[in-house]
Design an enzyme around this catalytic site. Structure first.
Site, mmCIF file in Angstrom:
data_model
loop_
_atom_site.group_PDB
_atom_site.id
_atom_site.type_symbol
_atom_site.label_atom_id
_atom_site.label_comp_id
_atom_site.label_asym_id
_atom_site.label_seq_id
_atom_site.Cartn_x
_atom_site.Cartn_y
_atom_site.Cartn_z
ATOM 1 C CG ASP A 9 -2.282 2.303 -2.593
ATOM 2 O OD1 ASP A 9 -1.934 1.011 -2.343
ATOM 3 O OD2 ASP A 9 -1.584 2.528 -3.725
ATOM 4 C CG ASP A 111 2.892 3.402 -4.643
ATOM 5 O OD1 ASP A 111 3.755 2.779 -3.785
ATOM 6 O OD2 ASP A 111 2.358 2.787 -5.566
ATOM 7 C CD GLU A 112 1.527 0.411 -0.482
ATOM 8 O OE1 GLU A 112 1.211 -0.136 0.576
ATOM 9 O OE2 GLU A 112 2.091 -0.435 -1.353
#
Length: 416
Positions: A9, A111-112
């Site tokens: 993350d 973003d993960e």
DNA sequence: TCTGGGGTCCTAGGACCC
DNA sequence: TCTGGGGTCCTAGGACCC
């Protein structure tokens, strides 16, 4: 056999990426060191906070709150507008680096990602050490920090990555559940949101541990299958695969927008629907699919929302068809109440690899198709605004509404 | 708290069929 | 005739995620 799953993350993703970009382009100030945020339209003091820096935290700036509210809490907050192309590039660079370690990567959002590291243990050895190597490389080579969670399934890995931020590696293996996960407030559990939390509190459930040890039958009674799902999650049980994200998995394409003024007449509403249909149509054609279903939704000035949907007789990707049916649906649904939000969405896709020629008006159909293609082409090559339908001139409504173009990866699911 | 925009999935009720 | 039950499809609305 037990698996090894990473969840990676990016910390304050949009803000970090923005800060790194600015540093790389000669700016001296690191946005991450001052109270700052990425958010929509700071000039008009309108829009919302998308990401904030750590120094903004003490001011209780919340992701999702309006810029107005944020400025009230922190008048000297530095706000910069979002730049999605930059974030997409940064995200791609991250995935490329992680690809050095495993081919089993699932991009869960911009973003993960999840990584199935099971088969890599033989190659790289201890997963925790490897996670630190990855974390350090990202920091050194890409300039931003990540939090990595490690466990035997995706759910636990995701919760683990949230336990320590920024720039950290945390494990949450099943034997660690009672000490690391059960003391957490129940709203920290994946899939326990604004509506479910109060119901759980009513049952006397405050922590994830309370939920894990609660009577399943009682839970089923008030929350149905959702109850079973979160009860299993609270006990750390989840076994979905790390699946390579494929574009084919996309289920629907839609755009919606809050209008700067309340709409109270059909003409303006239709214009807004055209503007949205243009964007939806462009994205649909870009996806190479035809849609079988179109739906229209709106919110009134009192925030009541409603929607209406209908199937096309023939699956289509034409802007003009989407727009025509959207207007039909809208006229059937709307009772004249002033509107502040409108949306158009298409779904139920099928392949477009054969051209749909129907007997009656194949010539007009071909013409529509050619028109769409030419417009898409010009918009792609120049500024999207080069082509503007006359009806928009002087209307106060943009000829094209909504975002997310070409390179979006459509994988945000509420299911892991 | 006065609330953006992109999605996915689930549920309930009605229509319709056998 | 006023009365079944099961299956499937459709639609609207709500919950959740980032």
């Amino acid at each position: 056999m037990s698996r090894i799953i990473f969840h990676i993350d990016v910390n304050s993703a949009y803000l970090s990426w923005e800060a790194v970009y600015r540093l790389q382009h000669g700016e001296a100030l690191d946005l991450r060191t001052i109270p700052s945020a990425v958010g929509g339209d700071p000039v008009k003091r309108h829009g919302i906070i998308l990401a904030k820096s750590l120094p903004a935290k003490p001011y209780k700036i919340q992701t999702g709150e309006s810029l107005m509210a944020a400025f009230q809490k922190c008048p000297h907050l530095t706000v910069v507008p979002p730049r999605y192309e930059l974030y997409l590039k940064s995200s791609n660079a991250l995935i490329e680096l992680i690809s050095d370690y495993s081919a089993h990567i699932q991009r869960y959002s911009i973003d993960e990602c999840f990584v199935d590291f099971t088969d890599m243990v033989m190659l790289y050895g201890d997963p925790v050490e490897t996670a630190h190597v990855i974390r350090k490389r990202i920091k050194k080579e890409l300039g931003f920090t990540v939090s990595i969670g490690i466990s035997s399934n995706k759910l636990l890995a995701k919760i683990a990555s949230d336990l320590k931020k920024p720039d950290a590696v945390t494990t949450l293996f099943p034997e660690e559940i009672p000490t690391k996960m059960w003391p957490l407030p129940v709203e920290e559990l994946f899939m326990v949101g604004r509506a479910t939390a109060p119901k759980l509190h009513f049952l006397g459930i405050e922590t994830i541990g309370d939920l894990a040890n609660y009577d399943l039958e009682v839970l089923k009674g008030s929350l149905k299958s959702q109850g079973v799902l979160i009860w299993n999650y609270a006990n750390g049980r989840e076994d979905s695969q790390v699946k390579k994200s494929n574009r084919l998995a996309i289920k629907s394409i839609g755009n919606s927008s809050t209008i700067p003024f309340d709409i109270d007449n059909r003409k303006e509403a239709h214009l807004m629907l055209l503007s949205l249909s243009e964007m939806v149509g462009m994205r649909l054609r870009d996806s190479q699919y035809l849609a079988r279903l179109v739906s229209v939704s709106f919110k009134t000035h009192l925030f009541n929302s409603s929607g209406h949907q209908r199937k096309f007789e023939i699956p289509t990707d034409h802007t003009s068809e989407i727009y025509r049916v959207a207007c039909e649906l809208f006229d059937e649904l709307w009772d004249g109440t002033p509107l502040r939000h409108l949306g158009v969405r298409v779904a139920e896709f099928c392949e477009n690899d054969f051209i749909q020629l129907h007997l009656f008006d194949s010539s007009t159909d071909e013409r529509k198709q050619r028109l769409d293609r030419v417009i898409d082409e010009l918009r792609g090559r120049f500024d999207p605004k080069v082509i503007m339908r006359g009806a928009f001139v002087g209307s106060g409504i943009k000829p094209l509404t909504g975002g997310v173009g070409e390179d979006d990866f459509p994988l945000m699911s509420s299911i892991l």
